[in-house]
Design a protein around this motif. Sequence first.
Motif, short mmCIF file in Angstrom:
data_model
loop_
_atom_site.label_atom_id
_atom_site.label_comp_id
_atom_site.label_asym_id
_atom_site.label_seq_id
_atom_site.Cartn_x
_atom_site.Cartn_y
_atom_site.Cartn_z
N HIS A 142 0.83 -1.21 0.00
CA HIS A 142 0.00 0.00 0.00
C HIS A 142 0.86 1.25 0.00
CE1 HIS A 142 -2.00 3.37 2.19
NE2 HIS A 142 -2.92 3.10 1.29
N HIS A 143 0.42 2.26 -0.73
CA HIS A 143 1.00 3.58 -0.60
C HIS A 143 -0.03 4.61 -1.02
CE1 HIS A 143 1.95 2.45 -4.83
NE2 HIS A 143 1.56 3.69 -5.07
N VAL A 144 0.24 5.86 -0.70
CA VAL A 144 -0.59 6.95 -1.19
C VAL A 144 0.17 7.59 -2.34
CG1 VAL A 144 -1.68 9.14 -0.60
CG2 VAL A 144 -1.57 7.30 1.10
N ASP A 145 -0.48 7.67 -3.52
CA ASP A 145 0.26 8.18 -4.68
C ASP A 145 0.25 9.71 -4.71
OD1 ASP A 145 -2.18 9.03 -5.69
OD2 ASP A 145 -2.36 7.41 -7.16
N GLY A 146 0.89 10.27 -5.72
CA GLY A 146 1.06 11.71 -5.82
C GLY A 146 -0.24 12.49 -5.93
N GLU A 147 -1.35 11.79 -6.26
CA GLU A 147 -2.65 12.47 -6.33
C GLU A 147 -3.46 12.28 -5.05
OE1 GLU A 147 -3.07 10.89 -10.18
OE2 GLU A 147 -1.53 12.43 -10.34
N GLY A 148 -2.84 11.61 -4.07
CA GLY A 148 -3.54 11.41 -2.81
C GLY A 148 -4.43 10.18 -2.78
N ASN A 149 -4.36 9.34 -3.84
CA ASN A 149 -5.16 8.10 -3.86
C ASN A 149 -4.41 6.96 -3.19
OD1 ASN A 149 -7.40 9.08 -5.46
ND2 ASN A 149 -5.93 9.15 -7.15
N ASP A 150 -5.17 6.01 -2.60
CA ASP A 150 -4.54 4.82 -2.07
C ASP A 150 -4.21 3.89 -3.22
OD1 ASP A 150 -4.86 4.98 0.97
OD2 ASP A 150 -6.83 5.56 0.20
N ALA A 151 -3.02 3.31 -3.20
CA ALA A 151 -2.62 2.40 -4.27
C ALA A 151 -1.75 1.29 -3.68
CB ALA A 151 -1.88 3.16 -5.35
N GLY A 152 -1.18 0.47 -4.54
CA GLY A 152 -0.41 -0.70 -4.09
C GLY A 152 -1.10 -1.95 -4.60
N VAL A 153 -0.31 -2.96 -4.95
CA VAL A 153 -0.86 -4.14 -5.62
C VAL A 153 -1.90 -4.85 -4.75
CG1 VAL A 153 -0.32 -6.36 -6.68
CG2 VAL A 153 1.25 -4.43 -6.95
N VAL A 154 -1.55 -5.17 -3.51
CA VAL A 154 -2.50 -5.89 -2.65
C VAL A 154 -3.69 -5.00 -2.32
CG1 VAL A 154 -2.84 -7.00 -0.41
CG2 VAL A 154 -0.72 -7.38 -1.67
N TYR A 155 -3.42 -3.73 -2.06
CA TYR A 155 -4.52 -2.82 -1.73
C TYR A 155 -5.55 -2.79 -2.85
CZ TYR A 155 -7.06 1.16 0.12
OH TYR A 155 -8.07 1.97 0.60
N SER A 156 -5.08 -2.63 -4.09
CA SER A 156 -6.01 -2.58 -5.22
C SER A 156 -6.78 -3.89 -5.35
CB SER A 156 -5.27 -2.32 -6.53
OG SER A 156 -4.46 -1.19 -6.40
N GLU A 157 -6.10 -4.99 -5.10
CA GLU A 157 -6.75 -6.30 -5.19
C GLU A 157 -7.90 -6.39 -4.19
OE1 GLU A 157 -3.81 -9.46 -4.89
OE2 GLU A 157 -5.43 -10.90 -4.52
N MET A 158 -7.66 -5.96 -2.96
CA MET A 158 -8.69 -6.06 -1.93
C MET A 158 -9.78 -5.01 -2.12
SD MET A 158 -7.61 -8.75 -0.65
CE MET A 158 -8.91 -9.04 0.57
N GLN A 159 -9.39 -3.89 -2.71
CA GLN A 159 -10.37 -2.83 -2.99
C GLN A 159 -11.45 -3.35 -3.94
OE1 GLN A 159 -8.61 0.63 -4.84
NE2 GLN A 159 -9.96 1.98 -3.69
N ALA A 160 -11.01 -4.16 -4.91
CA ALA A 160 -11.95 -4.71 -5.88
C ALA A 160 -12.87 -5.75 -5.24
CB ALA A 160 -11.18 -5.32 -7.05
N LEU A 161 -12.49 -6.24 -4.05
CA LEU A 161 -13.17 -7.38 -3.45
C LEU A 161 -14.04 -7.02 -2.25
CD1 LEU A 161 -12.13 -10.23 -4.55
CD2 LEU A 161 -11.31 -10.58 -2.23
#
Length: 1055
Positions: A142-161
Amino acid sequence: MTSSAQKPRFRKIQSFRTDYAPTDITQYESERSGMRVVVADRKGPKINGYFTLATEIFDDSGAPHTLEHLVFMGSKNYKYKGLLDKLAGRAYSNTNAWTAVDHTAYTLETAGWDGFAQILPIYLEHVILPNITDDACVTEVHHVDGEGNDAGVVYSEMQALQYSSTELMDLRARRLLYPENIGFRYETGGMMEALRVLTPERIRAFHRAMYHPQNLAIIIVGEADHESLLSILDEFEESIKDDVPLLNADFKRPFVESPQPPPLEKTTVETVEFPEEDESTGEIVVGFFGPSCNDQVQATALNIIMTYLCGSSVSVIENTIVEKEELASSVSWWWDSRPNSVIWFQPTGVATEKLDFVEQRLISLLKEVASKPLDMQYMMECIQRERRQIKFQAEGSEQFYSSNIITDYLFGKRDGSTLAELQTLDEYDVLESWNDGQWRDYLRKWISDAHHVSILGKPSMKLATGLKEAEEARLAKRREELGNEGLELLKEKVENAKKHNEKPIPPEVLDQWPVPKTTSIHFIESATARSGKARSLGTPQNAAQKVIDAAAPADFPLFIQFENVPTNFVHLTVHIGTSETPVKYKPLLPLFADNFFNSPVMVDGERIGFEDVVKRLEKDTVSYQISGAGRVGDNEGMTLQFQLEPEKYTTIIQWLRTLMFDLVFDPVRLKAAVVKALADIPEAKRDGRAMALEVDMAIHMLRESYPVAKRTLVKAVYLRRLKKLLEKEPETVVGWFEELRKSLFTFQNIRVLVTADVAKLPEPVSAWKTLNKGPGLDTSKDILPITRPVAMLNNEGKTPGSFGSVVIPMTTLDSSYSVSTAVGLKSYADPRLPAFLVALGYLEAVEGPLWNAVRGNGLAYGVFFTREVDAGYLQFRVYRSPDASKAIEASRNTVAKIAAGEEPLDRHLVEGAVSGIVLAAADEQATMAAAAQQNFIVGVVRGLEPEWNRKMLARVRDVTPDEIRAVMRDLILPVFEAGKSNVVVTCAPIMEENIVKALSTMGYKTQVQPLSHFYDDYGLQAGEDEDEDEDEDEDDEDDGSGGSDKDDSDEEMDG
Ligand SMILES: [Zn+2]
């Protein structure tokens, strides 16, 4: 090897052969660490490894799942992301992993032992000594990207779920079943709010706690070299002993030595809302605690009773709730294999206002069933069928062994006594002796009289908007707190982490491992024999052909290809051509297939209801399917398939004849099928990927083509009109189905594939004599050729480029998908084919050029080329992209540079591409049935020489860099060129303008169209109330939330 002086310190616990399939199971244990090894030896080109750890945690942090991802980021001695995958890629291997609530499994699938042996120790070091850096956690977790969104491979995976109905309901049910000291209660994938605060140290601590060799099982299914295996593992233990204690006296077996869940003290029914704009239907799960998975008889009884209750449309729960009372679209079931197992019922497609009622109806029906004598004859059939299916799976699927062995490793006895029960199917004998009273006691004890947990899943539009708003508010607040400066810092942090993670692998590092030889890949031999019209393809000199020649009556005309393999089963495939089916009837084919095994039939002048048909088919087969013939390499045909035991050979051929000619088209059954198909349309139309493909087909292919006729964009108009017509003039529609049947089941359309141990078949050829006569079976006619895919291209399809591009905005999408089409190879004989395959493998490699250019830069989730070798076209597809035109452009630039030689070809990636082609060949022929089917595809469908596959594998090795570049230049680059290719894009409406602009700049003629522009009614005229229809239709396009990955390409009815 230096350690050869030391004998491997592994003790053999046991070794046995299963008495229902030709498989030897051997169990070892390391005397130093307690590491477990279980090998299931079976013949075939593939070796499958499952490196399994029992992982128990008492929170939702997601440490188990994040760790699974981080293992692939490098290890103590190999500090490179992607090294493991690059090496695996050139050793005929693939890696993958999953995290369940009770274990994490790392998989290695390889063609041949040599490749497996090369990767195994490197892989195990990644598992036991991963290099978990803070930078890796930034990008992967997980990380917060330059636009202030949450990102990261596992985070995105769980976000979809996390907010899916399934996940919300399952998690709530487990919270009710388990108290806080039980690991089964938690979301091991990681809840989003927990992932946002998960620290690298927490993940490292979880690794230290769980990833010991003593908690690791090496499970292998395939042809293993035991001596080599044990010496690799011994050396591996030697190499890690200074970094981790090989034995930890305090280590407790996860789950087994933890507290066990208390029994339920009461029944709980709760409603859980899930976000969904369409509030019409919800679903239900009902869970009961069941018997221990270690009790073979009790656990098998569970499979039987559940099959009896809801195994098919004729079993009591399905038949009552789905077929008769129409309260749900299906009732599925499964159970979790645990010391206290959990039994689940899941009614789906339940009207929201009836959720309470249907839950109560299910429970009352279960009580009703338990209160009266059971249908013991059907129960016995369920036991026998289940036993047949287990034997069948044991022969054909490596998963049968892997899942049983993983469960035994997690919960079974460490002395091997529970694993030893895999040797026989004796528990079925015990269950055959159970009487009605015993079964009903069992049913009452675990199910109908037991406390349970029910979750009613209710769709909520309000929740959908609420979640969206809350998320936007949370992000807005964060952006404000961070300010531009804070965001800039975060952007830098991510970029730095990426840079550190992407350290290039020096070629000399990879060169330490030579590409393994292919001599250890043992392909399954299937001997072809032919009879009737099939003889014109040649009659091989072999024992099977002699058997067939001796058994065949003179002048027996039917086209039959036999494939002789030492299987205990018979696999029947009947290929039916559709070239004589009038175009106007082609949209009826999916409905015809849906009804084929679910309709009444006439036998000796007597009508048999559909329920009896299903029951008899279940009794005489292992399973049966009808589907498009894509699985045998022909998209234009249909196949009927049956799996059965040899003694039922003649019976099934009789059945086949009955179904082909004596099936009764019942308007009631037809209407039920139409209603079901209509219900699937809104969801299918939300799928951006599928819709782009459907539009692409409309542009490039003839309407005669079966895949074109069965598109959702046809069904959307056609089925509504058909439903009305069925109400007004049922006989007209029945008449059409009669015509359709006549056009399909003719002698010149039928090709049969029989895969069996031919010597075991009593009358391999003459059993088919029933098909020599009968309506439409004029055996004097010549068999029709199988339609070549290239024959289905229209003028635009033959030379794409004049259409240009079309952009289709869809309100249901929040990203974009595209399909670009250009001229491709037309024949398997094309001399460029080997270079073509290597070039595609090279471009698409994991961590390869397109991966880095597109996925690495966040331009799309993935990009792919199609591999239809003789279809005459080449497609390039962009999957889920914030702007498909950018992904297309980046891909074009990447390919152009390599094609022009500006960027040299990476030798290791070329080796990887060649190895990938070998692995794909092993995949296609992994089992006896698959190897046999491959012979049919090569010889009958494609008309190639028998040795074609082997020769192609030899030729791909000799492809030169110049040939690869030439193919990229001449064949692949045109798919990115205006005038030589056409592009279809589906996208969120907000993206339309930019994509249109970008495509015009690339030189494409552009147009914007609604999806409905590509509807096709196949000449079925509307009635007078059509207007109403079109209105309904527009509504459909605006509702819905997000796409789905559902593949609509193959409708199928399984038995
Ligand atoms: Zn994952």
